[in-house]
Design a protein around this motif. Sequence first.
Motif, PDB file in Angstrom:
ATOM      1  N   LEU B  18       0.874  -1.078   0.339  1.00 52.81           N
ATOM      2  CA  LEU B  18       0.346  -0.521  -0.013  1.00 52.81           C
ATOM      3  C   LEU B  18       0.673   0.933   0.141  1.00 52.81           C
ATOM      4  O   LEU B  18       0.855   2.744  -0.633  1.00 52.81           O
ATOM      5  N   THR B 204      -2.309   0.266   7.945  1.00 53.59           N
ATOM      6  CA  THR B 204      -2.835  -0.037   6.829  1.00 53.59           C
ATOM      7  C   THR B 204      -3.820   0.653   6.831  1.00 53.59           C
ATOM      8  O   THR B 204      -4.557   1.045   5.908  1.00 53.59           O
ATOM      9  N   LEU B 208      -4.534   2.434   3.660  1.00 54.15           N
ATOM     10  CA  LEU B 208      -5.521   2.428   2.371  1.00 54.15           C
ATOM     11  C   LEU B 208      -6.566   3.685   2.758  1.00 54.15           C
ATOM     12  O   LEU B 208      -7.216   4.412   1.421  1.00 54.15           O
ATOM     13  N   CYS B 211      -4.822   6.090   0.203  1.00 53.18           N
ATOM     14  CA  CYS B 211      -4.740   5.546  -0.897  1.00 53.18           C
ATOM     15  C   CYS B 211      -6.372   6.093  -1.939  1.00 53.18           C
ATOM     16  O   CYS B 211      -6.317   7.016  -3.090  1.00 53.18           O
TER      17      CYS B 211
END
Lengths: 188, 260
Positions: B18, B204, B208, B211
């Motif tokens: 990621l 994470t 996310l 992103c």
Amino acid sequence: MTPFLYVMAGSAISLALLLVWLLGRPARDARKPWNLEDNVSHIQYFPQMSQAISSLDERYLRSRGRADLARALRVERRNILFTFLAALQEEFRRLTQLARVIASLSPEVAPAQEFARFRLHLAFLYRLQVVRAKLRLGAQALPELGEASNLVSAVRVRMDAAMKELGERAALAAEMASALDRGNSNLG
Amino acid sequence: MAFLGSLGTAAWALSVVLQVCLLGLLVYRRNFLRFPVFTAYIVAAILQGAYFVYLYYFSHWDKAALSEAAWSVQGLVTLMRVAAIMELCHHVFIRYPGIRTMIFRALAICVLVVATLAFAFGQRALSLKLLYADRAVGLSLASAIVLLFLFARYYHVQPREPLQSMSIGFFLYSCFVVLNDSILEVFLYTYGALWNFLGLLSFTASLLLWCAVLRHAYEEWPTPPELLPAGIYHDVSSEVNLRLKLLDERLSRFLKRNRT
């Protein structure tokens, strides 16, 4: 488990809740949109308020044996006074809101003044609530209300004069203040 | 907790993927030009991962040396995180130079005060001082982001996307660091593996979110802001403050008179 763990966990959760509240849309303002050109001030009703709070009428009615009518009169007038206080507060809110808009559109601001205004605004709201509570308990607050009204009026006059100096730019600020009041701003 | 070993590796691999994807998005959408410090932070996080791989798989240091090396790199990445949050604050108030300066100062004071308090209150065992420092920075950054949104609401500034979601990503990660570090302090020996795993998961989740919001190009404001002349602020603001002060004093006097 240590107390410090609870403090830390509590702080993190409180911050998260505060952030959720901050990210939520502000409650839609059902009040009438405000424009700088609206020069209607609640101060103009102050003579009527003076009459409403005066105890002379009440005493006269009591002396005539109309205690029930005096009581009803007192309740009605107290309600009017509360409405007036609410209007005074609303007018004050609008003025301070305009001051915030001016601050945000200024090339430089004085942090001390911004902080002082924030603190004084809180103090004003607190004291206004106390005045309301005292009125509910039967205290007469007329002289102080008169002073408060005069102060709000003076602020308004000075703000209007300052804004008129701005010409075209003042129109922009007024539009923004009006848009903010409707709760549909998207300035950032 | 043996299952955490493979799960932790999977979470770490996902996090690296990621991070690389996010860096790719930042470059592809040319957002790295608008957020250079944030991009540097993501690059630093990727390099940190590579450094950890080297430390744990290729170096032959003892456990204490490994821990010190890992924490020192973590310190640098945390500093980058602070700078990235400051960059977001700059973007949120970019059209309001007057209040932006004031808000920057307030945020800096807030970060220093909260970090000092959190560090001072937790300093019981010297061996845990790095953990306390990490937690103190996490709490101060979370507070700074909340303060940023408080200022935005107070001055009626609506943070645009992706600024809002990027800030939320930083907030969630910082908050989770605080909780995770606090639990680790209590259950030091039994919680270590889970602490690593949960820390990776929270990072994470933030990746996310970043992103998702950075898949589009961020457009700067096309026109410079229309600002008022400086004199207007000083005239109006001092007048409003004076009147408010007088009003407050008179109301206060009224209350005292009623009390007596």
